[in-house]
Structure formats: structure tokens, C-alpha cells
Enzyme design. Structure first.
Site, PDB file in Angstrom:
ATOM      1  N   ARG A  84       0.813  -1.234   0.000  1.00  0.00           N
ATOM      2  CA  ARG A  84       0.000   0.000   0.000  1.00  0.00           C
ATOM      3  C   ARG A  84       0.839   1.273   0.000  1.00  0.00           C
ATOM      4  O   ARG A  84       0.394   2.333   0.428  1.00  0.00           O
ATOM      5  CB  ARG A  84      -0.978   0.022   1.178  1.00  0.00           C
ATOM      6  CG  ARG A  84      -1.973  -1.116   1.142  1.00  0.00           C
ATOM      7  CD  ARG A  84      -3.236  -0.789   1.883  1.00  0.00           C
ATOM      8  NE  ARG A  84      -4.196  -1.859   1.743  1.00  0.00           N
ATOM      9  CZ  ARG A  84      -4.273  -2.905   2.537  1.00  0.00           C
ATOM     10  NH1 ARG A  84      -3.460  -3.006   3.569  1.00  0.00           N
ATOM     11  NH2 ARG A  84      -5.170  -3.836   2.332  1.00  0.00           N
ATOM     12  N   LYS A  93       5.874  11.419 -11.424  1.00  0.00           N
ATOM     13  CA  LYS A  93       5.024  10.647 -12.334  1.00  0.00           C
ATOM     14  C   LYS A  93       5.622   9.254 -12.455  1.00  0.00           C
ATOM     15  O   LYS A  93       6.803   9.117 -12.795  1.00  0.00           O
ATOM     16  CB  LYS A  93       4.977  11.295 -13.720  1.00  0.00           C
ATOM     17  CG  LYS A  93       3.987  12.438 -13.842  1.00  0.00           C
ATOM     18  CD  LYS A  93       3.865  12.881 -15.286  1.00  0.00           C
ATOM     19  CE  LYS A  93       2.890  14.032 -15.428  1.00  0.00           C
ATOM     20  NZ  LYS A  93       2.829  14.541 -16.819  1.00  0.00           N
ATOM     21  N   GLU A 134      15.299  17.316 -23.963  1.00  0.00           N
ATOM     22  CA  GLU A 134      14.510  17.701 -22.774  1.00  0.00           C
ATOM     23  C   GLU A 134      15.186  18.857 -22.024  1.00  0.00           C
ATOM     24  O   GLU A 134      14.519  19.694 -21.436  1.00  0.00           O
ATOM     25  CB  GLU A 134      14.308  16.493 -21.843  1.00  0.00           C
ATOM     26  CG  GLU A 134      13.624  15.285 -22.480  1.00  0.00           C
ATOM     27  CD  GLU A 134      12.098  15.425 -22.622  1.00  0.00           C
ATOM     28  OE1 GLU A 134      11.543  16.479 -22.241  1.00  0.00           O
ATOM     29  OE2 GLU A 134      11.483  14.466 -23.133  1.00  0.00           O
ATOM     30  N   LYS A 185      12.194  22.330 -13.731  1.00  0.00           N
ATOM     31  CA  LYS A 185      11.096  21.378 -13.578  1.00  0.00           C
ATOM     32  C   LYS A 185      10.521  21.445 -12.163  1.00  0.00           C
ATOM     33  O   LYS A 185       9.299  21.410 -11.975  1.00  0.00           O
ATOM     34  CB  LYS A 185      11.546  19.944 -13.912  1.00  0.00           C
ATOM     35  CG  LYS A 185      10.377  18.964 -13.742  1.00  0.00           C
ATOM     36  CD  LYS A 185      10.491  17.673 -14.485  1.00  0.00           C
ATOM     37  CE  LYS A 185       9.197  16.864 -14.299  1.00  0.00           C
ATOM     38  NZ  LYS A 185       9.208  15.584 -14.976  1.00  0.00           N
ATOM     39  N   GLU A 213      -0.721  18.151 -12.508  1.00  0.00           N
ATOM     40  CA  GLU A 213      -1.030  18.585 -13.873  1.00  0.00           C
ATOM     41  C   GLU A 213      -2.494  18.974 -14.084  1.00  0.00           C
ATOM     42  O   GLU A 213      -3.183  18.448 -14.948  1.00  0.00           O
ATOM     43  CB  GLU A 213      -0.621  17.498 -14.889  1.00  0.00           C
ATOM     44  CG  GLU A 213      -0.413  18.085 -16.275  1.00  0.00           C
ATOM     45  CD  GLU A 213       0.268  17.128 -17.254  1.00  0.00           C
ATOM     46  OE1 GLU A 213       1.309  16.555 -16.894  1.00  0.00           O
ATOM     47  OE2 GLU A 213      -0.259  16.971 -18.344  1.00  0.00           O
ATOM     48  N   ARG A 235       1.672  22.440 -15.323  1.00  0.00           N
ATOM     49  CA  ARG A 235       2.592  21.319 -15.569  1.00  0.00           C
ATOM     50  C   ARG A 235       2.512  20.848 -17.022  1.00  0.00           C
ATOM     51  O   ARG A 235       3.470  20.281 -17.554  1.00  0.00           O
ATOM     52  CB  ARG A 235       2.305  20.170 -14.594  1.00  0.00           C
ATOM     53  CG  ARG A 235       3.341  19.058 -14.709  1.00  0.00           C
ATOM     54  CD  ARG A 235       3.375  18.112 -13.535  1.00  0.00           C
ATOM     55  NE  ARG A 235       4.346  17.065 -13.763  1.00  0.00           N
ATOM     56  CZ  ARG A 235       4.778  16.202 -12.870  1.00  0.00           C
ATOM     57  NH1 ARG A 235       4.306  16.263 -11.645  1.00  0.00           N
ATOM     58  NH2 ARG A 235       5.661  15.281 -13.174  1.00  0.00           N
ATOM     59  N   ASN A 256       4.974  19.486 -21.543  1.00  0.00           N
ATOM     60  CA  ASN A 256       4.698  18.676 -22.731  1.00  0.00           C
ATOM     61  C   ASN A 256       5.036  19.405 -24.023  1.00  0.00           C
ATOM     62  O   ASN A 256       4.631  18.964 -25.106  1.00  0.00           O
ATOM     63  CB  ASN A 256       3.221  18.256 -22.752  1.00  0.00           C
ATOM     64  CG  ASN A 256       2.893  17.377 -21.572  1.00  0.00           C
ATOM     65  OD1 ASN A 256       3.687  16.502 -21.213  1.00  0.00           O
ATOM     66  ND2 ASN A 256       1.767  17.612 -20.933  1.00  0.00           N
ATOM     67  N   HIS A 270       5.633  17.510 -27.186  1.00  0.00           N
ATOM     68  CA  HIS A 270       5.193  16.132 -26.977  1.00  0.00           C
ATOM     69  C   HIS A 270       3.950  15.771 -27.796  1.00  0.00           C
ATOM     70  O   HIS A 270       3.744  14.600 -28.122  1.00  0.00           O
ATOM     71  CB  HIS A 270       4.933  15.861 -25.489  1.00  0.00           C
ATOM     72  CG  HIS A 270       6.194  15.750 -24.678  1.00  0.00           C
ATOM     73  ND1 HIS A 270       7.123  16.761 -24.612  1.00  0.00           N
ATOM     74  CD2 HIS A 270       6.698  14.739 -23.911  1.00  0.00           C
ATOM     75  CE1 HIS A 270       8.134  16.389 -23.830  1.00  0.00           C
ATOM     76  NE2 HIS A 270       7.894  15.162 -23.398  1.00  0.00           N
ATOM     77  N   HIS A 288       4.719  12.572 -29.701  1.00  0.00           N
ATOM     78  CA  HIS A 288       4.042  11.301 -29.424  1.00  0.00           C
ATOM     79  C   HIS A 288       3.378  10.741 -30.679  1.00  0.00           C
ATOM     80  O   HIS A 288       3.349   9.527 -30.874  1.00  0.00           O
ATOM     81  CB  HIS A 288       2.986  11.486 -28.320  1.00  0.00           C
ATOM     82  CG  HIS A 288       3.570  11.449 -26.942  1.00  0.00           C
ATOM     83  ND1 HIS A 288       2.958  12.031 -25.855  1.00  0.00           N
ATOM     84  CD2 HIS A 288       4.707  10.897 -26.465  1.00  0.00           C
ATOM     85  CE1 HIS A 288       3.702  11.842 -24.783  1.00  0.00           C
ATOM     86  NE2 HIS A 288       4.766  11.156 -25.125  1.00  0.00           N
ATOM     87  N   HIS A 347      12.394   8.791 -27.696  1.00  0.00           N
ATOM     88  CA  HIS A 347      11.444   9.783 -27.190  1.00  0.00           C
ATOM     89  C   HIS A 347      11.972  11.216 -27.356  1.00  0.00           C
ATOM     90  O   HIS A 347      11.285  12.094 -27.889  1.00  0.00           O
ATOM     91  CB  HIS A 347      11.137   9.474 -25.724  1.00  0.00           C
ATOM     92  CG  HIS A 347      10.282  10.490 -25.049  1.00  0.00           C
ATOM     93  ND1 HIS A 347       8.940  10.642 -25.347  1.00  0.00           N
ATOM     94  CD2 HIS A 347      10.565  11.429 -24.115  1.00  0.00           C
ATOM     95  CE1 HIS A 347       8.443  11.632 -24.617  1.00  0.00           C
ATOM     96  NE2 HIS A 347       9.410  12.116 -23.854  1.00  0.00           N
TER      97      HIS A 347
END
Ligand code: NAD
Ligand code: GLY
Length: 375
Positions: free
Chosen positions: A126, A148, A190, A232, A242, A246, A250, A253, A257, A271
Site C-alpha cells: 500500500r 510521475k 529535454e 522542472k 497537472e 505542468r 509537454n 510532446h 508522441h 522519445h
């Protein structure tokens, strides 16, 4: 810079705040940084087989020097590891090794290891704590910071996950010496992203020092990693989950993507390479909309191209082999950032002036893509 030559930054999230420590040789002194966070002198290191061969011995020695024992779980390298089968294997190995709720996991590796270890930590018993020891440039400047965590589904990347902040990030810039140049470059995309979002001075600094940094100048690498982490951390501190700002992270992205989805996730387009092409397209779209000077869009393309990153969707495909633009827009419509059927774009009013746009006519993005695929 602190007195020990390390750069220390904080991710200010109240009771979940944590430090990011950046510098060379941190693996050797890992125990000094990790020890104070432990209830008992024992950690569970999760890594991949490539990183285990290169850097686990140094981490193990750095822990042992402070009297900390470790158990390790070694997973295969690559994006394919971020799935339910490996998550189960990892959780069962940790239970088998008698990991307890007050123990900490240590993620030693790139974004793949950081993401799956963080997610295992979020759900095992948990929820237990974990530490990020990122070993790729991408992981040092992006995935290890901000909490994340996720695994992939056949339906798409990062679709199962949780926000779970690490207790500490140790970014040893020395380990980047073993990283293949292509991976280093992908991480550089990045790094450049932070300059383009809200740090125009950093972007100018990168134009001056990017090439030397990529040739392995450790001082410059350390500065770039620390500045990126600070950028960041500031965004994460004001929007952890987000719901707003935030999404700026992206930048590049949405297009990136779509390209990654088209070529299939893997070696053909890393990526960061997709993000580099996507950032150029985001600036070109901003210029097309009259929001951003065309000279800024040209500057973005010039610098990313000069260091060796791909900058056109044509670079993602063989000559004459690309998809049509409409197909890429279809991929964007399935992105998990779509809201009320509208594609979210991160656009810019200039270098360092990015903003979130939810009302862009996709036909314009399609026109730009068609032009760039044909150019
Ligand atoms: P990766 O973890 O697959 O690492 C790339 C390759 O480099 C692997 O083969 C790895 O074994 C090898 N490697 C790692 N460190 C090395 C070193 N020091 N020397 C030599 N080889 C080394 O890939 P990545 O680019 O680090 O991360 C990509 C992943 O990160 C994706 O799954 C992506 O979804 C995720 N990601 C997450 C976030 C987030 O906020 N959580 C942000 C960006 C990306
Ligand atoms: N890499 C995007 C984020 O952390 O939000």
C-alpha cells in the site's frame, strides 16, 4: 553550489518535499545521502542489466561504505519492461526478499527503471518510499523529478500509473560518460525544452555551450542538469498533478508522441528525438498562427539541428515513406491529454514564452505537417 561541490535543489511540496543532489561521483558517496532516510541500514536496488553491469558495483560500494546493505532486482533494459508482467515480477521479488513497508527502493537506471520502480513503490504494501538514482540524461533532467510513475498498456504508453514522489534524487553526472551519444542527445532535447518553456537565458547559454556539453564537459553537464531540475521543480511545485501549468512540460510532446506512435515505440525514434522534432513543429505552428516571430522558430531548428538532433518529421521516416499528415493528427486525437475532444498544443510567443493552447484548429497543424513531410 554547496560547500561539498554539489548542487542541491529542493522540490517544494510541503510534507513531501525532497532534495535533488547533482554532481560527479555521487554513487561513491550514496550511503551518506541515503543513510539519513533509512529506518534500517538496508535498501532494495532496482536496475536493468545494462546499468547493473556498468554502475551497480559503484552504488553497492557507496552504500557499503556507510554500512548499508542492499538487495538488487535486475530487470531487462528497454521500454518493454514497463508492463504488468515485469511489475508483477518486481513486486514478487521484493516480497520474496522481505521488503518491509518502512524500507526504501532505489531506482538505478533510466526513465524505464525510474517509472516502473516508482509505480511499484506506489502500490507495494500500500505504498513505500523510493529514491531516484537516474543514469540517463533524460532521467536526470526529467523523469526522476516530479513523481510521475507508470507502466504501459498495449493501448498506449504510461496509461497505468500514479503520482508518487521520490524521497531523494541523486543525479551523478559521472555515469553519463557511459551513455551512448544518441541517448545523450535524446536527453538534451529535454534540457533544451526548459529553455524554450520559460528560461530564455538558459536557451542562449545552451546555444553557446551545448556542443561542448554533449562532448562530455562535466562542469557544463552538471550546470545543465541542475538548471533543468530547478526549472522542472518550480513547475511541479506549483502544479503537482497537472491540472494547469505542468502541461507546459509537454512542449513538443503532442507532435512527438504522434510520430512515436506512428514509427512504433523503440529504437527507430527515441522519445527525445520525437520531442526535438515536436518542439520545432510547435514553434513553426506558433509562427504560422502569427504568435511567434519566424526568426525564433528558425533559431530553435538551427540549434537542435546543429547539435545533431532530428528537426523535421521527414527525419523520422525513410525518404518518401512517411504517413500522411491526417494520420498523425488521428494519433494526436487519441493522446491522453485530449480534453473534450480538443487536442492540447503547447505553443510559444517566442523563445522562453511557452503557453498552453486548447483552441488550435487541427487543420492548421495538419497543413504544417503535410508541408514538413513533403519538404
Ligand atoms: P531507458 O531507461 O530505456 O534508458 C535508455 C537505455 O540506456 C537503456 O538501454 C539503458 O539500459 C541504458 N542506460 C541507462 N543508463 C545508462 C548509462 N549510464 N550508461 C549506458 N547505458 C545506460 O530510457 P530513458 O530515455 O532514460 O527513459 C525513457 C522512459 O522514461 C520512457 O519510458 C518514458 O515514458 C519515461 N519518462 C518518464 C517521465 C516521467 O515524468 N516519469 C518523463 C519522461 C520520460
Ligand atoms: N515529463 C512531463 C512531466 O513530468 O510532467
Amino acid at each position: 553550489m554547496s560547500s561539498d561541490g554539489r548542487q542541491r535543489l529542493g522540490v517544494e511540496l510541503g510534507s513531501r518535499r525532497y532534495d535533488i543532489v547533482v554532481g560527479g561521483g555521487l554513487l561513491d558517496e550514496a550511503g551518506q545521502h541515503i543513510g539519513p532516510l533509512l529506518k534500517r541500514p538496508r535498501v532494495f536496488v532496482v536496475t536493468d542489466s545494462t546499468v547493473a553491469g556498468l554502475h551497480l558495483p559503484a552504488l553497492a560500494a557507496g552504500l557499503a561504505a556507510s554500512g548499508i546493505q542492499h538487495e538488487s532486482v535486475v530487470l531487462p533494459p528497454g521500454e518493454g519492461t514497463k508492463d504488468f508482467a515485469h511489475l508483477e515480477r518486481l513486486c514478487r521479488a521484493l516480497v520474496e526478499k522481505r521488503c518491509e513497508r518502512s524500507d526504501l527502493l532505489v531506482a538505478l537506471g533510466g526513465g524505464v527503471i525510474g517509472d516502473i520502480t516508482g509505480f511499484a513503490a506506489a502500490i507495494l504494501l500500500r505504498g513505500i518510499g523510493f529514491i531516484q538514482v537516474p543514469t540517463t540524461l533524460l532521467a536526470q533532467v526529467d523523469s526522476s523529478v516530479g513523481g510521475k510513475t507508470a507502466i504501459d498498456l498495449p493501448e498506449g504508453k504510461n496509461l497505468v500509473g500514479a503520482f508518487h514522489q521520490p524521497r531523494l534524487v541523486l543525479a551523478d553526472t559521472g555515469v553519463l560518460a557511459t551513455l551512448p551519444r544518441r541517448e545523450l542527445l535524446a536527453g538534451y532535447a529535454e534540457v533544451a525544452k526548459y529553455g524554450l518553456i520559460d528560461r530564455p537565458d538558459f536557451w542562449t547559454w545552451l546555444e553557446e555551450h551545448g556542443a561542448a556539453l554533449l562532448d562530455g564537459d562535466t562542469g557544463l553537464l552538471g550546470q545543465a542538469v541542475a538548471t533543468s531540475c530547478a526549472a522542472k521543480a518550480a513547475i511541479v511545485a506549483r502544479d503537482e498533478t497537472e491540472t494547469g501549468d505542468r502541461a507546459l512540460l509537454n512542449l513538443g510532446h503532442t507532435f512527438g508522441h504522434a510520430l512515436e506512435t506512428e514509427v512504433g515505440y523503440g529504437d527507430r525514434l527515441l522519445h527525445g528525438e520525437g520531442v526535438a522534432i515536436g518542439m520545432v513543429l510547435a514553434f513553426q505552428l506558433s509562427a504560422l498562427l502569427g504568435l511567434c516571430p519566424a526568426a525564433d522558430a528558425a533559431r530553435v531548428q538551427r540549434h537542435l539541428g546543429a547539435v545533431g538532433l532530428p528537426t523535421s518529421p521527414r527525419d523520422a521516416f525513410g525518404h518518401g515513406l512517411g504517413p500522411d499528415a491526417a494520420r498523425l493528427i488521428q494519433h494526436m486525437r487519441r493522446d491522453k491529454k485530449v480534453q473534450d475532444g480538443r487536442i492540447t498544443f503547447i505553443l510559444a510567443r517566442g523563445i522562453g514564452r511557452a503557453f498552453i493552447a486548447r483552441d488550435v484548429d487541427p487543420a492548421l497543424a495538419e497543413r504544417l505537417l503535410a508541408e514538413r513531410l513533403a519538404a
